[in-house]
Motif scaffolding. Structure first.
Motif, short mmCIF file in Angstrom:
data_model
loop_
_atom_site.label_atom_id
_atom_site.label_comp_id
_atom_site.label_asym_id
_atom_site.label_seq_id
_atom_site.Cartn_x
_atom_site.Cartn_y
_atom_site.Cartn_z
N ILE A 34 0.84 -1.21 0.00
CA ILE A 34 0.00 0.00 0.00
C ILE A 34 0.87 1.26 0.00
O ILE A 34 0.57 2.24 -0.70
CB ILE A 34 -0.95 -0.02 1.22
N ALA A 35 1.95 1.23 0.77
CA ALA A 35 2.84 2.40 0.85
C ALA A 35 3.49 2.68 -0.50
O ALA A 35 3.56 3.83 -0.94
CB ALA A 35 3.90 2.18 1.93
N VAL A 36 3.99 1.63 -1.15
CA VAL A 36 4.63 1.82 -2.45
C VAL A 36 3.61 2.30 -3.48
O VAL A 36 3.91 3.17 -4.30
CB VAL A 36 5.28 0.49 -2.91
N TRP A 37 2.40 1.76 -3.42
CA TRP A 37 1.35 2.20 -4.35
C TRP A 37 1.07 3.69 -4.17
O TRP A 37 0.92 4.44 -5.15
CB TRP A 37 0.09 1.38 -4.10
N ASP A 69 -3.72 6.05 -15.44
CA ASP A 69 -4.60 6.95 -14.71
C ASP A 69 -4.93 6.32 -13.35
O ASP A 69 -4.46 5.22 -13.04
CB ASP A 69 -5.87 7.25 -15.51
N PHE A 70 -5.76 7.00 -12.57
CA PHE A 70 -6.02 6.53 -11.20
C PHE A 70 -6.70 5.17 -11.20
O PHE A 70 -6.38 4.30 -10.37
CB PHE A 70 -6.90 7.56 -10.47
N VAL A 71 -7.66 4.95 -12.10
CA VAL A 71 -8.37 3.67 -12.13
C VAL A 71 -7.42 2.53 -12.46
O VAL A 71 -7.50 1.45 -11.85
CB VAL A 71 -9.53 3.73 -13.16
N GLN A 72 -6.51 2.75 -13.39
CA GLN A 72 -5.54 1.71 -13.73
C GLN A 72 -4.61 1.41 -12.56
O GLN A 72 -4.26 0.25 -12.31
CB GLN A 72 -4.73 2.14 -14.96
N ARG A 73 -4.21 2.42 -11.84
CA ARG A 73 -3.35 2.22 -10.66
C ARG A 73 -4.11 1.47 -9.56
O ARG A 73 -3.55 0.59 -8.89
CB ARG A 73 -2.86 3.56 -10.11
N LEU A 74 -5.39 1.81 -9.39
CA LEU A 74 -6.20 1.11 -8.40
C LEU A 74 -6.35 -0.36 -8.78
O LEU A 74 -6.31 -1.26 -7.92
CB LEU A 74 -7.57 1.77 -8.29
N ASN A 75 -6.50 -0.62 -10.07
CA ASN A 75 -6.60 -2.00 -10.56
C ASN A 75 -5.30 -2.75 -10.30
O ASN A 75 -5.31 -3.94 -9.95
CB ASN A 75 -6.92 -2.00 -12.05
N ASP A 76 -4.15 -2.07 -10.45
CA ASP A 76 -2.85 -2.69 -10.16
C ASP A 76 -2.73 -3.09 -8.70
O ASP A 76 -2.19 -4.16 -8.37
CB ASP A 76 -1.72 -1.73 -10.53
N LEU A 77 -3.23 -2.23 -7.80
CA LEU A 77 -3.19 -2.55 -6.38
C LEU A 77 -4.05 -3.77 -6.08
O LEU A 77 -3.65 -4.68 -5.35
CB LEU A 77 -3.67 -1.35 -5.55
N PHE A 78 -5.24 -3.80 -6.68
CA PHE A 78 -6.15 -4.92 -6.48
C PHE A 78 -5.57 -6.23 -6.99
O PHE A 78 -5.70 -7.28 -6.36
CB PHE A 78 -7.47 -4.60 -7.20
N LEU A 79 -4.90 -6.17 -8.14
CA LEU A 79 -4.37 -7.38 -8.77
C LEU A 79 -2.92 -7.70 -8.39
O LEU A 79 -2.35 -8.65 -8.92
CB LEU A 79 -4.45 -7.26 -10.30
N SER A 80 -2.33 -6.92 -7.48
CA SER A 80 -0.89 -7.10 -7.21
C SER A 80 -0.52 -8.52 -6.78
O SER A 80 0.48 -9.06 -7.25
CB SER A 80 -0.41 -6.06 -6.19
N PRO A 81 -1.30 -9.19 -5.89
CA PRO A 81 -0.92 -10.57 -5.56
C PRO A 81 -1.00 -11.51 -6.76
O PRO A 81 -0.17 -12.40 -6.93
CB PRO A 81 -1.92 -10.96 -4.47
N VAL A 82 -2.03 -11.31 -7.60
CA VAL A 82 -2.19 -12.16 -8.78
C VAL A 82 -1.04 -11.93 -9.75
O VAL A 82 -0.43 -12.87 -10.27
CB VAL A 82 -3.54 -11.87 -9.47
N ASN A 83 -0.73 -10.65 -10.00
CA ASN A 83 0.39 -10.34 -10.88
C ASN A 83 1.71 -10.83 -10.30
O ASN A 83 2.62 -11.21 -11.03
CB ASN A 83 0.47 -8.83 -11.12
N MET A 381 5.47 -1.05 -9.07
CA MET A 381 6.54 -0.12 -9.43
C MET A 381 6.82 -0.17 -10.93
O MET A 381 7.07 0.86 -11.57
CB MET A 381 7.81 -0.44 -8.64
N ASN A 382 6.78 -1.36 -11.50
CA ASN A 382 7.04 -1.50 -12.93
C ASN A 382 5.96 -0.82 -13.77
O ASN A 382 6.26 -0.07 -14.70
CB ASN A 382 7.11 -2.99 -13.29
N ASN A 383 4.70 -1.09 -13.43
CA ASN A 383 3.60 -0.56 -14.25
C ASN A 383 3.46 0.94 -14.13
O ASN A 383 3.00 1.60 -15.07
CB ASN A 383 2.29 -1.24 -13.86
N SER A 384 3.83 1.52 -12.99
CA SER A 384 3.78 2.97 -12.83
C SER A 384 5.05 3.64 -13.31
O SER A 384 5.18 4.86 -13.26
CB SER A 384 3.52 3.34 -11.37
N LYS A 385 6.01 2.82 -13.77
CA LYS A 385 7.28 3.30 -14.33
C LYS A 385 8.09 4.13 -13.33
O LYS A 385 8.69 5.15 -13.69
CB LYS A 385 7.03 4.14 -15.61
N VAL A 386 8.13 3.68 -12.07
CA VAL A 386 8.94 4.39 -11.08
C VAL A 386 10.17 3.59 -10.68
O VAL A 386 11.05 4.11 -9.99
CB VAL A 386 8.12 4.75 -9.82
#
Length: 510
Positions: A34-37, A69-83, A381-386
């Protein structure tokens, strides 16, 4: 295994304390996720140019617009364990998602490998061969105290280096404490023999799947890369650690008043009675099982070592025709097959073998989930390009430093991370994607980063109170944690200096 991994059942568990309890590795990684997100919104996106091998090109970093965008980032947080388990990296955009086409980015291969190792180790313990073998060794050497200490610590160190032997040691306090007391030593000698013996092996892991294996996978290198330096560290640091414990033991035996912990009422009398009981002998089946276990680990080491590189000293040497160059897929299969073979040799029977295999895999789901969750952080981190932005900031810190200083910096930087994430597998999966590319900038092998990282993790896990091995061990031995810190502090300083020396040497010779 490391201090946060699952393990087979032990004979006795320490009582739980009612005060503050440090969160589990899973909880820590959930907080980190959550902190990294959240931080990814504040860190500018950026990227390096990559060479043909996928390594970042020094000096090519540039900031870019955020691809999400924000929705895509929120989706990344939701799917992070799956990814983190089976995310696929798109070959065109570099984005990771479960429905993409491209290369596997998630840690599925390592996840299965950990479960296979768990099944194998649990089957081995179910045969009783390893427990009885160590018990026989301890009893046979009961009249030769120094030799007994050396033998137990050497065996524990080897097991720690090869398969992360850590929590399993909790089951040996009931045997080793009475033996040490009967020989005129105190409870701290038993504690040091057990904790430091296995701990220094984990610190100098050679092919430990939970440390070297996971870190090498995250760094994109072979499990066998850097094994020569790690073997040298194992020999030297184990010898130093054994000498430290033997020296303390001799001092206590010569003058019991110099004991750090003293003696509890009835220690000597009860210990002598316990030490006189001879363990049951190894059966033919036990001997066969121990041979099979040895052959399995020796074959694993043979299968992953890049022999041409090791024997010629040329990092670009053409592999010999007989080299196997196995990776995690083959190793997972090896340990699944070996678990079945050991179970058959031990005549566990179909029902018990099946149940033990399932139990073993289940016991090791915890470290496997830690790997998955930590890998999910790197996906965010990869998907947000940081990731490259963080890497670029660290590039500035190491630019201009010598390779030796760089290696020491990697060791020091990982010390606080090891405190927060005592799980070696979680720590490796989280840190290595950022730390490994730094080696490319410093012109040193990525294997050196792996060695420095695992040394930091192992050094911290010799004393931090966030590990079950330490707190459970001192509780079972009935010594105070503060007393253990007093005992181990000089050794920690010695090991710190030696580790820095080895890392600097490895960088200088690379």
């Amino acid at each position: 295994m490391s201090s946060a991994e699952a393990s087979p059942d032990t004979e006795e568990q320490p009582p739980e304390s009612r005060g503050f309890r440090f969160p589990s590795a899973l909880t820590v990684l959930a907080i980190v996720t959550i902190a990294v997100w959240a931080l990814a919104f504040l860190i500018p996106s950026g990227q390096y140019e990559r060479d043909a091998d996928g390594k970042p090109v020094q000096g090519s970093f540039r900031e870019i617009s955020s691809p999400q965008d924000f929705v895509q980032r929120l989706n990344d947080l939701f799917l992070s364990p799956v990814n983190g388990l089976y995310g696929i990296q798109d070959t065109q955009t570099g984005q990771v998602g479960p429905d993409n086409s491209g290369d596997l980015y998630g840690g599925a291969a390592v996840f299965l490998f950990v479960l296979a190792i768990g099944a194998f180790i649990t089957v081995v313990f179910a045969t009783g061969a390893l427990d009885r073998g160590i018990a026989r060794l301890a009893h046979r050497l009961r009249t030769r105290g120094a030799v007994l200490i050396i033998a137990i610590m050497a065996v524990f160190s080897l097991l720690g280096s090869v398969e992360g032997f850590a929590e399993e040691t909790l089951g040996f306090y009931g045997l080793i404490v009475p033996l040490m007391l009967a020989l005129g030593y105190d409870r701290m000698v038993a504690t040091g023999t057990i904790i430091l013996g296995a701990g220094v092996g984990v610190l100098c892991s050679t092919v430990n799947p939970f440390a070297t294996g996971v870190a090498s996978s995250a760094a994109g290198i072979s499990l066998g890369d850097g094994i020569v330096l790690r073997l040298l560290m194992l020999v030297v640091l184990t010898a130093v650690t054994i000498a430290y414990v033997v020296r303390y033991a001799a001092r206590v035996k010569a003058d019991p008043s110099r004991s750090i912990v003293g003696f509890l009422p009835g220690d000597r009398e009860q210990a002598e009675a316990s030490a006189g009981t001879e363990p049951e002998p190894l059966t033919g089946t036990h001997k066969i099982v121990l041979v099979a276990v040895t052959v399995t680990f020796v074959f694993m080491i043979f299968s992953i070592i890049p022999w041409a590189q090791v024997l010629t000293g040329d990092a670009d040497a053409t592999p010999y025709g007989w080299e196997l160059d196995w990776s995690f897929a083959q190793l997972a299969a090896l340990f699944i097959v070996a678990a079945v073979v050991v179970g058959v040799l031990a005549r566990l029977g179909e029902k018990k073998l099946s149940a033990t295999l399932i139990q073993g895999a289940g016991d090791f789901v915890s470290p496997a989930l830690i790997i998955m969750l930590a890998r999910g952080v790197t996906v965010i981190m990869n998907n947000s390009k940081v990731t490259d932005t963080v890497l670029h900031s660290m590039e500035g810190a190491v630019s201009g430093t010598s390779s030796a200083v760089f290696g020491i910096l990697i060791f020091v930087v990982n010390l606080p991370l090891a405190f927060l994430i005592p799980s070696t597998s979680g720590h490796a999966t989280l840190a290595m994607p950022i730390l490994a590319p730094l080696a490319d900038f410093a012109d040193v092998p990525r294997a050196l980063v792996v060695t420095a990282w695992q040394a930091a993790s192992g050094w911290m896990n010799l004393w931090v109170p966030t590990t079950a091995v330490i707190m459970g061990g001192v509780s079972l031995a009935k010594v105070g944690y503060n007393q253990y810190l007093r005992f181990v502090a000089p050794l920690l300083a010695i090991l710190f200096v030696l580790i820095c020396g080895f890392v600097a040497l490895g960088a200088g010779l690379s």
